[in-house]
Design a protein around this motif. Structure first.
Motif, PDB file in Angstrom:
ATOM      1  N   PRO A  89       1.376  10.384   5.588  1.00  0.00           N
ATOM      2  CA  PRO A  89       2.628  10.537   4.833  1.00  0.00           C
ATOM      3  C   PRO A  89       3.483   9.273   4.879  1.00  0.00           C
ATOM      4  O   PRO A  89       3.419   8.504   5.836  1.00  0.00           O
ATOM      5  N   ILE A  90       4.266   9.063   3.831  1.00  0.00           N
ATOM      6  CA  ILE A  90       5.217   7.954   3.817  1.00  0.00           C
ATOM      7  C   ILE A  90       6.286   8.231   4.873  1.00  0.00           C
ATOM      8  O   ILE A  90       6.846   9.326   4.941  1.00  0.00           O
ATOM      9  N   HIS A  91       6.580   7.231   5.725  1.00  0.00           N
ATOM     10  CA  HIS A  91       7.549   7.415   6.803  1.00  0.00           C
ATOM     11  C   HIS A  91       8.785   6.555   6.583  1.00  0.00           C
ATOM     12  O   HIS A  91       8.755   5.549   5.880  1.00  0.00           O
ATOM     13  N   GLU A  92       9.859   6.993   7.229  1.00  0.00           N
ATOM     14  CA  GLU A  92      11.104   6.232   7.185  1.00  0.00           C
ATOM     15  C   GLU A  92      10.845   4.838   7.743  1.00  0.00           C
ATOM     16  O   GLU A  92      10.128   4.659   8.716  1.00  0.00           O
ATOM     17  N   GLY A  93      11.437   3.854   7.134  1.00  0.00           N
ATOM     18  CA  GLY A  93      11.261   2.484   7.598  1.00  0.00           C
ATOM     19  C   GLY A  93      10.277   1.703   6.752  1.00  0.00           C
ATOM     20  O   GLY A  93      10.213   0.481   6.859  1.00  0.00           O
ATOM     21  N   GLU A  94       9.514   2.398   5.923  1.00  0.00           N
ATOM     22  CA  GLU A  94       8.605   1.692   5.016  1.00  0.00           C
ATOM     23  C   GLU A  94       9.392   1.234   3.799  1.00  0.00           C
ATOM     24  O   GLU A  94       9.307   1.795   2.717  1.00  0.00           O
ATOM     25  N   SER A  95      10.159   0.191   3.986  1.00  0.00           N
ATOM     26  CA  SER A  95      11.000  -0.299   2.898  1.00  0.00           C
ATOM     27  C   SER A  95      10.184  -0.930   1.782  1.00  0.00           C
ATOM     28  O   SER A  95      10.615  -1.014   0.649  1.00  0.00           O
ATOM     29  N   ASN A  96       8.989  -1.376   2.117  1.00  0.00           N
ATOM     30  CA  ASN A  96       8.075  -1.890   1.096  1.00  0.00           C
ATOM     31  C   ASN A  96       6.657  -1.545   1.515  1.00  0.00           C
ATOM     32  O   ASN A  96       6.433  -0.905   2.544  1.00  0.00           O
ATOM     33  N   ARG A  97       5.701  -1.945   0.711  1.00  0.00           N
ATOM     34  CA  ARG A  97       4.330  -1.541   0.954  1.00  0.00           C
ATOM     35  C   ARG A  97       3.659  -2.318   2.089  1.00  0.00           C
ATOM     36  O   ARG A  97       2.534  -2.050   2.457  1.00  0.00           O
ATOM     37  N   SER A 141       2.496   2.280  -4.886  1.00  0.00           N
ATOM     38  CA  SER A 141       3.628   3.112  -4.494  1.00  0.00           C
ATOM     39  C   SER A 141       3.284   4.594  -4.586  1.00  0.00           C
ATOM     40  O   SER A 141       2.378   5.002  -5.316  1.00  0.00           O
ATOM     41  N   ALA A 142       4.040   5.388  -3.844  1.00  0.00           N
ATOM     42  CA  ALA A 142       3.833   6.834  -3.844  1.00  0.00           C
ATOM     43  C   ALA A 142       4.290   7.430  -5.165  1.00  0.00           C
ATOM     44  O   ALA A 142       5.225   6.942  -5.800  1.00  0.00           O
ATOM     45  N   GLU A 143       3.613   8.504  -5.583  1.00  0.00           N
ATOM     46  CA  GLU A 143       3.980   9.224  -6.793  1.00  0.00           C
ATOM     47  C   GLU A 143       4.261  10.680  -6.434  1.00  0.00           C
ATOM     48  O   GLU A 143       3.513  11.283  -5.652  1.00  0.00           O
ATOM     49  N   PRO A 144       5.334  11.258  -6.980  1.00  0.00           N
ATOM     50  CA  PRO A 144       5.697  12.640  -6.654  1.00  0.00           C
ATOM     51  C   PRO A 144       4.549  13.620  -6.937  1.00  0.00           C
ATOM     52  O   PRO A 144       3.895  13.541  -7.970  1.00  0.00           O
ATOM     53  N   GLY A 145       4.304  14.512  -5.992  1.00  0.00           N
ATOM     54  CA  GLY A 145       3.287  15.533  -6.180  1.00  0.00           C
ATOM     55  C   GLY A 145       1.862  15.080  -5.952  1.00  0.00           C
ATOM     56  O   GLY A 145       0.941  15.873  -6.057  1.00  0.00           O
ATOM     57  N   LYS A 146       1.683  13.795  -5.622  1.00  0.00           N
ATOM     58  CA  LYS A 146       0.333  13.279  -5.391  1.00  0.00           C
ATOM     59  C   LYS A 146       0.169  12.857  -3.932  1.00  0.00           C
ATOM     60  O   LYS A 146       1.164  12.614  -3.244  1.00  0.00           O
ATOM     61  N   PRO A 147      -1.066  12.797  -3.431  1.00  0.00           N
ATOM     62  CA  PRO A 147      -1.281  12.365  -2.041  1.00  0.00           C
ATOM     63  C   PRO A 147      -0.681  10.989  -1.814  1.00  0.00           C
ATOM     64  O   PRO A 147      -0.614  10.165  -2.730  1.00  0.00           O
ATOM     65  N   PRO A 148      -0.224  10.725  -0.594  1.00  0.00           N
ATOM     66  CA  PRO A 148       0.348   9.406  -0.309  1.00  0.00           C
ATOM     67  C   PRO A 148      -0.689   8.302  -0.480  1.00  0.00           C
ATOM     68  O   PRO A 148      -1.895   8.549  -0.279  1.00  0.00           O
ATOM     69  N   PRO A 149      -0.265   7.113  -0.856  1.00  0.00           N
ATOM     70  CA  PRO A 149      -1.216   6.009  -1.001  1.00  0.00           C
ATOM     71  C   PRO A 149      -1.901   5.725   0.330  1.00  0.00           C
ATOM     72  O   PRO A 149      -1.301   5.908   1.394  1.00  0.00           O
ATOM     73  N   PRO A 150      -3.139   5.301   0.306  1.00  0.00           N
ATOM     74  CA  PRO A 150      -3.822   4.972   1.568  1.00  0.00           C
ATOM     75  C   PRO A 150      -3.188   3.749   2.221  1.00  0.00           C
ATOM     76  O   PRO A 150      -2.492   2.974   1.561  1.00  0.00           O
ATOM     77  N   ILE A 151      -3.413   3.604   3.488  1.00  0.00           N
ATOM     78  CA  ILE A 151      -2.995   2.395   4.204  1.00  0.00           C
ATOM     79  C   ILE A 151      -4.252   1.571   4.460  1.00  0.00           C
ATOM     80  O   ILE A 151      -5.210   2.058   5.063  1.00  0.00           O
ATOM     81  N   ILE A 152      -4.250   0.348   3.992  1.00  0.00           N
ATOM     82  CA  ILE A 152      -5.379  -0.559   4.215  1.00  0.00           C
ATOM     83  C   ILE A 152      -4.968  -1.562   5.283  1.00  0.00           C
ATOM     84  O   ILE A 152      -3.911  -2.188   5.172  1.00  0.00           O
ATOM     85  N   PHE A 153      -5.766  -1.681   6.325  1.00  0.00           N
ATOM     86  CA  PHE A 153      -5.449  -2.678   7.348  1.00  0.00           C
ATOM     87  C   PHE A 153      -6.705  -3.439   7.750  1.00  0.00           C
ATOM     88  O   PHE A 153      -7.822  -2.928   7.653  1.00  0.00           O
ATOM     89  N   ARG A 154      -6.500  -4.662   8.162  1.00  0.00           N
ATOM     90  CA  ARG A 154      -7.616  -5.557   8.492  1.00  0.00           C
ATOM     91  C   ARG A 154      -7.602  -5.857   9.981  1.00  0.00           C
ATOM     92  O   ARG A 154      -6.549  -6.141  10.556  1.00  0.00           O
ATOM     93  N   VAL A 155      -8.803  -5.801  10.588  1.00  0.00           N
ATOM     94  CA  VAL A 155      -8.947  -6.136  11.999  1.00  0.00           C
ATOM     95  C   VAL A 155      -9.611  -7.503  12.117  1.00  0.00           C
ATOM     96  O   VAL A 155     -10.253  -7.974  11.168  1.00  0.00           O
ATOM     97  N   PRO A 156      -9.479  -8.168  13.270  1.00  0.00           N
ATOM     98  CA  PRO A 156      -9.958  -9.555  13.378  1.00  0.00           C
ATOM     99  C   PRO A 156     -11.470  -9.728  13.517  1.00  0.00           C
ATOM    100  O   PRO A 156     -11.994 -10.800  13.242  1.00  0.00           O
ATOM    101  N   ASN A 157     -12.165  -8.683  13.956  1.00  0.00           N
ATOM    102  CA  ASN A 157     -13.604  -8.852  14.173  1.00  0.00           C
ATOM    103  C   ASN A 157     -14.351  -7.529  14.008  1.00  0.00           C
ATOM    104  O   ASN A 157     -13.748  -6.452  13.983  1.00  0.00           O
ATOM    105  N   ARG A 158     -15.666  -7.642  13.903  1.00  0.00           N
ATOM    106  CA  ARG A 158     -16.496  -6.467  13.666  1.00  0.00           C
ATOM    107  C   ARG A 158     -16.515  -5.538  14.877  1.00  0.00           C
ATOM    108  O   ARG A 158     -16.646  -4.320  14.738  1.00  0.00           O
ATOM    109  N   GLN A 159     -16.391  -6.097  16.080  1.00  0.00           N
ATOM    110  CA  GLN A 159     -16.393  -5.267  17.282  1.00  0.00           C
ATOM    111  C   GLN A 159     -15.281  -4.228  17.243  1.00  0.00           C
ATOM    112  O   GLN A 159     -15.500  -3.052  17.551  1.00  0.00           O
TER     113      GLN A 159
END
Length: 257
Positions: A89-97, A141-159
């Motif tokens: 879910p979108i949380h407070e403090g997410e002022s931008n994507r 951005s989030a759209e009313p009535g639809k699932p929240p946008p996914p969060i994509i994050f990158r890690v530094p290595n395959r391990q």
């Protein structure tokens, strides 16, 4: 008697006339046969030309598919160290994507998985958010009535990527978040959205995702998953694992293993 002779003479005249036109009829038949032979030759030439065009079309389609697959492979390579969190879910403090608040949220969700990886000796130490998350964002951005946008994050290595995916069952759910993230979801998500669990998956390309979804919905598959961006699946009633060679092939072709 004379009448009979007259009839015979008439028949002889008719026979003579018929015999006289036979060469003409035979000549006409020969002409027709020659014409038919010419038409057959032309039809054979047309069929051969159509076959050549069809072969060329198949070759071009294969070339286009190979180019698409190569492009898809290149795109997937760029995502090789990226992961997705779904249904957060979108949380407070997410002022931008892309924000520090989002990074903190992601770290809190995946921290138990990191701890489980450390306990299993997959990781020597428990990494901090600054070292485990190189970047993170919601792609739209989030759209009313639809699932929240996914969060994509990158890690530094395959391990780290493997450690997280191997222990993804330990990630936190929204009702387990503490502190600033507890109860911080904005808007009014539907009950269906509230019931959805947060899921950690590989970040795959749109083309790969489309094929993955289609295979998942197929009545012929038992399990469908991805490994390093490659789709794996098993057929119902069978244990053999198959790998999708081309995500741009028709599903019927992929399943015809």
């Amino acid at each position: 008697m004379e009448a009979t002779l007259a009839r015979l003479e008439a028949k002889m005249d008719a026979l003579t006339t018929t015999t006289a036109v036979l060469p003409t009829i035979q000549e006409q038949l020969s002409t027709i046969q020659t014409s038919l032979g010419t038409v057959r030759d032309e039809l054979d030439a047309v069929k051969l030309n159509v076959d050549l065009h069809n072969d060329r079309i198949v070759q071009l389609e294969n070339s286009v598919r190979e180019l698409k697959d190569h492009s898809n492979s290149q795109q997937q390579q760029l995502r090789s160290l990226s992961l997705r969190l779904l249904n957060v879910p979108i949380h407070e403090g997410e002022s931008n994507r892309s924000s520090s608040a989002l990074r903190a949220l992601v770290y809190e969700i995946i921290k138990p998985a990191l701890a489980a990886a450390k306990a299993a000796k997959s990781l020597q130490t428990l990494p901090q958010s600054t070292t485990v998350i190189e970047s993170c964002f919601r792609p739209f951005s989030a759209e009313p009535g639809k699932p929240p946008p996914p969060i994509i994050f990158r890690v530094p290595n395959r391990q780290l990527k493997v450690a997280l995916l191997s222990n993804k069952k330990h990630i936190l759910q929204p009702d387990q978040l503490e502190g600033a993230h507890a109860g911080g979801a904005t808007g009014q998500p539907s009950q269906q959205q509230q019931d959805k669990k947060v899921v950690l998956v590989e970040d795959i390309t749109p083309a790969t995702r489309k094929t993955l979804i289609a295979l998942t919905k197929s009545p012929f598959t038992s399990k469908v998953w991805t490994v390093e961006g490659n789709i794996k699946f098993t057929l119902k009633g069978k244990e053999e694992i198959h790998t999708v060679r081309s995500v741009h092939s028709p599903i019927s072709t992929i399943l015809n293993v």
